[in-house]
Every structure is written in C-alpha cells, then in structure tokens.
Write an enzyme that holds these catalytic residues in place. Structure first.
Site: not given
Ligand code: GTP
Ligand code: SPV
Ligand code: MN
Length: 590
Positions: A76, A204, A213, A233, A255, A257, A282, A374
């Site tokens: 984004r 993208y 979003k 979110h 994002s 996290c 999400d 992704r």
């Molecule tokens: P968006 O789709 O961007 O909104 O991301 P999200 O908040 O769904 O994050 P996601 O669960 O995909 O995790 C993002 C990254 O953080 C990945 O590389 C995970 O492996 C890492 N991660 C997730 N949970 C943990 C945790 O409890 N500890 C650590 N150290 N890393 C984590």
């Molecule tokens: C984020 O960035 O929080 C996502 C991926 O979930 S996107 O759809 O690109 O916003």
């Molecule tokens: Mn997100």
C-alpha cells in the site's frame, strides 16, 4: 461502443454508473462477472495467458497460481492515498486530503481512455454475511483480471450481492484501473459523501482490492460514525476452554503485526482441551446488540495473508490452508513449480527464482520472497474456520486487544480500567513500521487503534465516536493492550509468541469475566506472572517478570509525545482522551 458479455443486472443505478465509467475508460470489452466456478476457470486461463498468473505445480499445489507484481507496486502507498471531503478538517490530520472537485478532475484525466485495448470487469460483491442487516454491497470496476480473481476469494461475489442490493442505489462505487502503473500517476481516493472510491495506477493489495481497506475500513468507518457502529482493523477469534465455553475476542494490530496468526493460533501441547475458532483475520464491523454487548461480523470472505514467517512451527493452520486453491503474490518460485518464502518449513532452495523472477540463492544477499509477499485464500480453507462466520448477527465480543510491535516499554499484556481508559489505550497505540506499506521499516510511529492508514475521517471525531458508544453499549468488551514483540539486549524476542499467545488470551478471558489474578499499576492491570505460567512455558522466571514489568520512568518519558500528538487534533480531541492522559500523568507522579 465496447463489446458486452455476461448478464447485465436489472438495477438501473448500477447500469448507469457502469455506463458512465465505461464511457470514461473506453475498454474494448465489458464483462459482467457472476462469481461462478466456470467464470473462475475462464478468467484463470485469461490471467495465465496474459502473464498475470504463473501456473504452479498442479499435482503438489492444485488450483494454485503465482502473481508477480510490478517492481514499484509491492505494498500500500499511504502517501498516495487521499480522503476527499469538502472540508479538509473532516479528513483530519491523520489523512492526506484533496478537494473532491480537484481530485475528480485530476483522476478523470488519468482514467480517460486508460482501458483502451483492455477488458473492463464489473464485480458485484457483498461485504458481510448473507441476509445480515449489517452487510454492504459494492460494485468494483477493474481492468485487472488478477484483481477479479482475488476479489472472488476475498468477498462474496456475484448474484448474492445483486440479490442483496435489489433495486437500491445504496452501494459503494469502486472504480479501479492499473492504467500504466506509474507511481507519479497513482492515486487512491475516497469520497465518503458520494460512497465512491477511485483508485488508479496500482494493482496491489489494499490499493486495488477496493473491498478491503478502501471500502471495509475507510468508507465503512465514516458510515459507522453516521449510523452508530464501528469498522475496525481487527481479527475475530473464538477461544473455547476445556469446559466447552467459547468466548470471542477482537484484536486490532497494525499491518503485519500478527492478526492472521492470532486468528488461527494452534494451542500449545501444554494447553490440552483448548480450541480455536477463526471468524476473521483483518476487519471487524461491530454493532451494539439488544443485550448491550458489541457483536462482530467479518465482512470479508478470504485472507490476504503475509507469507514470510509462515511455517508449520509458527502457524500450521495457515500452512495447511495454502496448499490448494490459493493465489500467491511475490513469493519465490522453486524449480519444481512450488513456492517458498523466508520462514517456510523447507530448507533454502537451490535453483529458485526470487519474487521478481530472477535466479536466486542463499548468497544473493536479499530475501527470495518480498517481505510483503502474500497468499489469497478462502476463509473456508482454514482448518479452524468457524461457521459462525456466516451468522447474520455476528458473534458477541468479550474482549478487545490493541497490539503492536514494541521492542521495549510495553508489557506483554495489561488491562484498562474501563471503556474510556481502554479507548485511550487504543488512541496511544504506536508500533514499529513493517513492509506492509512503502517507506522505512522498524521506525516507531503512532498508529491509534491500528487505524492510522484506514480511518476515513478525523481521528479526533473517531475517538469521540468510540467514547460515545459506551452510552448504548451497557455491557461492552473489556479492553487490553498486548505486545508479543519485546526483545532483550541481544535482540531476541522475550516471549515465544504464536501458539503461546493463548496463555495471554486465557488471562484476558478470565479478566473479562471478573476473575483472574492481576496487579493494579499506573498504566492498568498487569497479570501476576503465575497466571501466564502453569506448565511447560519454556522461558526463564527473570524473562517472565520482565515481560510484565512496568517501567514507570519510560512511561513518564512517553507522556510528552502523547500530549503533542493529541494537540494536533485541536477541538476535535474529545475531553475523555485528554482526561485519561492527565489521569495517567497523575498516577505516574503519585
Ligand atoms: P496484515 O495482513 O498486514 O494486516 O498483517 P497481520 O496483522 O495479519 O500479521 P500476520 O499475522 O500476518 O503476521 C505478520 C508477521 O508477524 C509474520 O511474519 C508472523 O510470522 C509474525 N508474527 C505473528 N505473530 C507473532 C508472534 O506472536 N511473535 C512473533 N515474534 N512474530 C509474530
Ligand atoms: C494490511 O496492510 O493491513 C493488509 C494488506 O492487510 S493490504 O490489503 O495491502 O492492506
Ligand atoms: Mn491488515
């Protein structure tokens, strides 16, 4: 005149809008999508033929494809994202702003003739469960077949949406063109007053899948303010304890996290009898129920999840769901036609291509998969998928978590004193930036409620809206702050995270029901280390104490920055937030 295929719906508002944008974009062909399986097969062939998709090894990964985006189009672009209200103040200091007339004028010029030689696809989609009073309809027009195939997974697409809409004018008009993918002619513009989104110059993720979003957060947050609900979110997860009781928790993390991971976590072996039910990863739409609780639906139908870091040790549920009918974007390609990314189960591959399609090996000096690569996959493929996802009324929420990436200061978990203080915890959320948006990575920035890039109106008014909900929500969720990402002096994570986060959820649920062991501190209720321990937690006592310690001096140093941030919102800052800031300062002084 463009050639038209597919069934034109009877809704005259939809017809007229599509006719208008067709006249502007001048595609060779217009295709009305119906969301059918036959259409998926046909469009997949089109996508493979035009190079939008690469067919993966169909024996090992049936129904799976790889997409490589343009090199300048991998995340984004928040600096090119605008909220276009008549008054700049309504967009607030949290948004880029352009006057509607000016932005329509600038973007019309880019859209004009942008689809010459291309096909314009019309995608009717429903956000939310069938027959839910909370669901919303959008119509997206796009010249990207990759976008169509993603929207098909991410939303309830086709006839379902048109049936929900009937003859009504009440739908979000989502116009998208890749145009020439030029960053200098890229704009993602939102017009809340017209229920309209115009996005041009990107193909993208959140820039192009306008349901996500753009509609489900930026446009929906403003609708929520008008109509008395919240678009957030947030993931939604059901946590079942060994006695069979399920409590639902929402979590707002910025994002990349950890939302997808927490939404489908695998309980550690030491927590026998605990089960996870995944509703969303999400976005949540939260309404006040007749019982005074907050009820959440997930408006989406799929996951657009981060690939790197996903492996059987961290998230075996995600690994299990992406081995069929999945679209991968910007991951690495192995010589046997399967995919790979950093953190994948398999060893570093030989003879692979990186996300750009260039030969890659471990000595290349850069990751094979893009850090924001992704997978797109249906929620129904998740092993912990919960049929409650389809409930029109949603699920009742016991607790809300605000989480972020913080190496220092912020404890593993603590509880707010009440709704107003919880809203303040959300308003003061700050996180180290990630690859999910373009720009520097690892810099702490304020990201209130994990909504900084997604709140479609003045953030001060948004906090006011949160506070005002307490008048109607007589039994609101308890609010907590979490942080899985504290590190020691060697840069190692102090908390094992992933499945072990269930220990935190267990305490959160106990506290939500009025139980659980806690200590009252200046920042909130912090757990007794013993309430997180209890068998096979493989960390030292010293680390555990450190994870829940409150660094009073550190928090004092934070106060000034918080105050300066709030000042930016001027008259829009609600008194309740100012009060909580002062109360925190007083408690820290005491
Ligand atoms: P968006 O789709 O961007 O909104 O991301 P999200 O908040 O769904 O994050 P996601 O669960 O995909 O995790 C993002 C990254 O953080 C990945 O590389 C995970 O492996 C890492 N991660 C997730 N949970 C943990 C945790 O409890 N500890 C650590 N150290 N890393 C984590
Ligand atoms: C984020 O960035 O929080 C996502 C991926 O979930 S996107 O759809 O690109 O916003
Ligand atoms: Mn997100």
């Amino acid at each position: 005149m463009s050639n038209i295929t597919g069934t034109v719906p009877s809704n005259t508002f939809v017809q007229k809008w599509v006719k208008d944008v067709t006249a502007m974009c001048q595609p060779d062909e217009v295709v009305w999508c119906d969301g059918s399986e036959a259409e998926r097969e046909r469009l997949t062939r089109v996508a493979v033929q035009c190079g939008d998709l690469i067919t993966l090894n169909q024996e090992k990964l049936p129904g799976c494809y790889l997409h490589r985006s343009a090199l300048n189009d991998v995340a984004r672009t928040e600096n090119l994202t605008f909220v276009c209200t008549e008054q700049k103040e309504d967009a607030g200091p949290n948004n880029n702003w352009m006057a509607p007339a000016e932005s329509y004028d600038r973007l019309s010029k880019i859209f004009s003739g942008s689809m010459r030689g291309r096909t314009l696809y019309v995608i009717p989609f429903l956000m939310g469960p069938l027959g839910s009073p909370f669901s919303k309809v959008g119509i997206q027009v796009t010249d990207s077949v990759y976008v169509v195939l993603n929207m098909r997974i991410m939303t309830r697409m086709g006839k379902t949406a048109l049936d929900h809409l009937g003859g009504s004018d009440d739908f979000t008009r989502c116009l998208h063109s890749k145009a020439d993918l030029d960053m200098d002619r890229r704009f993602i513009c939102h017009y809340p007053q017209d229920n309209t989104i115009w996005s041009v110059g990107s193909g993208y993720g959140g820039n192009a899948l306008l349901a996500k979003k753009c509609l489900a957060l930026r446009i929906a947050s403003k609708l929520g303010q008008k109509e008395g609900w919240l678009a957030e979110h947030m993931l939604i997860v059901g946590v079942e304890s060994p006695d069979g009781e399920i409590n639902y928790v929402c979590g707002a993390f910025p994002s990349a996290c950890g939302k997808t991971n927490l939404a489908m976590l695998v309980p550690p072996a030491s927590m026998k009898g605990w089960k996870i039910h995944t509703i969303g990863d999400d976005i949540s739409w939260l309404h006040v129920g007749p019982d005074g609780r907050l009820w959440a639906i997930n408006p989406e139908a799929g996951f657009f999840g981060v690939a790197p870091g996903t492996g059987s040790k961290t998230n075996s549920n995600a690994m299990a769901m992406v081995n069929r009918d999945t679209i991968f974007t910007n991951v690495a390609l192995r010589s046997d036609g399967t995919v790979w990314w950093e953190g994948h189960d398999d060893p570093v591959p030989a003879g692979a291509q990186d996300w750009r399609g260039k030969p890659w090996d471990a000595k290349s000096g850069h990751p094979a998969a893009h850090p924001n690569s992704r997978f797109t996959v249906s929620v129904k493929q998740c092993p912990t998928y919960s049929p409650e996802w389809e409930k029109p009324e949603g699920v009742p929420i016991s607790a809300i978590l605000f989480g972020a990436r913080r190496q220092k200061l912020v404890p593993l978990v603590y509880q707010s004193f009440n709704w107003q203080h919880g809203t303040f915890l959300g308003a003061t959320l700050a996180s180290e930036t990630t690859a999910a948006a373009t720009g520097a990575v690892g810099v702490v920035r304020r990201d209130p409620m994990a909504m900084l890039p997604f709140c479609g109106y003045n953030m001060g008014d948004y906090w006011g809206h949160w506070l005002s909900l307490a008048k109607r929500a007589t039994n609101p969720p308890k609010i907590f702050r979490v942080n899985w990402f504290q590190r020691n002096e060697q840069g190692k994570f102090l908390w094992p995270g992933f499945g072990e986060n269930l220990r935190v959820l267990r305490w959160v649920i106990e506290r939500s029901k009025g139980g659980g062991q806690a200590e009252e501190t200046a920042i909130g209720y912090v757990p007794k280390p013993s309430s997180l321990n209890g068998g096979e937690l493989n960390i030292s006592k010293a680390d555990l104490n450190r994870l829940v310690a409150v660094d009073r001096e550190g928090w004092k140093n934070n106060l000034k920055g918080q105050g300066e941030y709030f000042d930016k919102f001027g008259d829009h800052l609600p008194a309740g937030i100012r009060e909580e800031h002062q109360a925190l300062a007083d408690r820290l002084k005491a």
